[in-house]
Scaffold this active site. Structure first.
Site, PDB file in Angstrom:
ATOM      1  N   ASP A   1       8.913  22.911   5.038  1.00 34.19           N
ATOM      2  CA  ASP A   1       9.623  24.189   4.936  1.00 34.19           C
ATOM      3  C   ASP A   1      11.111  23.909   5.072  1.00 34.19           C
ATOM      4  O   ASP A   1      11.528  23.197   5.984  1.00 34.19           O
ATOM      5  CB  ASP A   1       9.189  25.139   6.058  1.00 34.19           C
ATOM      6  CG  ASP A   1       7.782  25.689   5.815  1.00 34.19           C
ATOM      7  OD1 ASP A   1       7.276  25.547   4.683  1.00 34.19           O
ATOM      8  OD2 ASP A   1       7.206  26.255   6.759  1.00 34.19           O
TER       9      ASP A   1
ATOM     10  N   ASP B   1      -2.173  32.591  -3.183  1.00 30.82           N
ATOM     11  CA  ASP B   1      -2.551  32.905  -1.808  1.00 30.82           C
ATOM     12  C   ASP B   1      -3.766  33.817  -1.880  1.00 30.82           C
ATOM     13  O   ASP B   1      -3.686  34.907  -2.458  1.00 30.82           O
ATOM     14  CB  ASP B   1      -1.415  33.628  -1.071  1.00 30.82           C
ATOM     15  CG  ASP B   1      -0.221  32.710  -0.803  1.00 30.82           C
ATOM     16  OD1 ASP B   1      -0.384  31.479  -0.906  1.00 30.82           O
ATOM     17  OD2 ASP B   1       0.861  33.234  -0.500  1.00 30.82           O
TER      18      ASP B   1
END
Lengths: 254, 212
Positions: free
Chosen positions: A12, A131
């Site tokens: 990230d 997702d």
């Protein structure tokens, strides 16, 4: 011996720095992207994925210098996702040195983005991130956007087939039910999608142990596995993960 | 020290290729150019490629590069990468496209159905990831690279040369296919050395020091 299954650490990136979440206590600085990527490269990572989670629009451009710097030092495939909204974003990231671009919410909102990007730059560099969350009403899985907040009403397996038809060259599949739980991939979801599509599938969400990685490949039929926390916190190295997989008959690049 | 030109015809990952060459340059100079005269002036030429073969051929012609590329491939150390291998052949099934015809043979698509690996998983197309490369004969570009070293591949089509003597290496997916070709001062690979970590950098470095 043939094609190896891939292990992909995911980083990230916030405002140009690698960050990691610590038990809902917020984000902690985890270092310089070049150094972190090089460390994973040294451990034998097959690719590295950067997810730009920069919230402030002022700092969003920093991802380009991150990719420029990493791609001048680390010579394995780099995937970048987060905030990709239009074809010009894809071009800019590729020009900065990314090899593959991952798109998620924007692909659901505007599926033409997949087609236009694949037409222009080739399917090999277009990854669609999906997702998915189990849907007890249908027994299947539903696609979510905006980091798992918004239900779309779309079936994940059907959406996976559709994105391949539009030109996606790879699917990054995350189980929202498992993400962050460290209880293993959703193997039924992974297998359902992997067996339904012609392109490689990267399993993501829920890795807590090396056995989870092996299950994702051997039971979930994933072509690659993505993990963040088991590598970031030094529990395991990519090298130890590969040794574990190799002992279980998974072909890996050692 | 040689001057190397990476051919820019508007397709794909030139920057990655240039960055990897610069990383191992060690005094050699690297230039990215779409100008035919620059190719003519180069000591060595790198011909990368990505995307669809028809688009690549169209861009080569749109930029007036065909003659300069063919001349370089026949006359100076020349390294083709990915589509830069496929373009050297006569014809590709991808979009029924004619290639440059420098090497004789065809470019064919991996069959989408019925390919499975040792653990029973479906083999996907594109062939994406790290696969073993098996050189056929010693060559300066394979120096320091062991038989079976893994390189990074991303492709849906593979070359099928008419003459086995031009096959410089093969891989298997699941059947054996030619993943490198060589003839005189020309060398071309299906995989991406610029994304193949140390082995890839070694091959690029070997190209820079190669004196055929």
């Amino acid at each position: 011996m043939g094609l190896a299954k891939r292990i992909i650490p995911c980083l990230d990136v916030n405002a140009g720095r690698v960050v990691k979440g610590v038990n809902f206590m917020g984000l902690r600085d985890a270092g310089d992207p070049v150094e972190v990527a090089r460390r994973y490269d040294d451990q034998g990572a097959d690719e590295v994925t950067f997810l730009d989670i920069t919230a402030s629009s002022d700092n969003r451009g920093l991802i380009f210098s991150v990719i420029e710097a990493v791609s001048a030092q680390v010579f394995i495939p780099l995937t970048v996702g987060g905030g990709v909204r239009q074809v010009s974003d894809v071009r800019a990231l590729l020009n900065a040195g990314a090899d593959k671009i991952s798109m998620n919410t924007s692909a659901v909102l505007d599926p033409r983005l997949i087609m236009d990007s694949a037409d222009r730059f080739g399917s090999q560099c277009i990854v669609v991130a999906i997702d998915a969350k189990r849907d007890s009403l249908t027994g299947g899985w539903q696609v979510y956007t905006h980091g798992g907040r918004n239900a779309t009403g779309r079936d994940a397996v059907e959406w996976a087939i559709e994105v391949c038809r539009l030109g996606a060259g790879e699917i990054l599949l995350t189980s929202m039910d498992r993400d962050g739980t460290r209880s293993g991939f959703d193997l039924d979801l992974t297998r359902a999608v992997s067996e339904a599509v012609p392109v490689p599938v990267i399993a993501s969400g829920g890795v807590g142990s090396l056995q989870d990685l092996a299950d994702g490949i051997l039971i979930g039929k994933a072509d690659a596995v993505l993990a963040a926390s088991i590598f970031h916190f030094g529990e395991h190295t990519v090298g130890s993960a590969k040794a574990f997989l190799a002992e279980r008959g998974v072909e890996v690049r050692l | 020290m040689s001057h190397v030109v990476v051919v820019d015809y508007g397709m794909g990952n030139l920057r990655s290729v240039a960055k990897a060459l610069e990383y191992v340059a060690d005094g050699h100079t690297i230039e990215v150019s779409d100008v035919p005269e620059r190719l003519a002036a180069a000591d060595k030429v790198v011909f990368p490629g990505q995307g669809a073969m028809r688009d690549c051929m169209r861009e080569i012609d749109a930029r007036g590069l065909r003659e300069a590329v063919v001349h370089a491939a026949r006359n100076k150390p020349f390294l083709g990468l990915c589509i830069g291998l496929q373009l050297l052949f006569d014809h590709s099934e991808e979009g029924d496209t004619a290639g440059l015809g420098i090497l004789s043979g065809q470019v064919k698509k991996f069959p989408a159905e019925g390919m499975v690996d040792a653990i029973g998983s479906r083999l996907k197309v594109p062939h994406m990831g790290w696969n073993e490369v098996h050189p056929h004969q010693p060559h300066p570009l394979w120096e320091g690279i062991e038989d079976g070293t893994r390189f990074y591949f991303v492709h849906s089509y593979y070359v099928q040369p008419d003459h086995s003597k031009v096959i410089a290496a093969h891989s298997a997916y699941p059947f054996e296919f030619a993943c490198a070709a060589s003839q005189d001062a020309l060398f071309a690979v299906q995989f991406h050395p610029e994304k193949s970590d140390r082995a890839g950098l070694k091959l690029l470095s070997n190209f820079l020091t190669w004196a055929p």
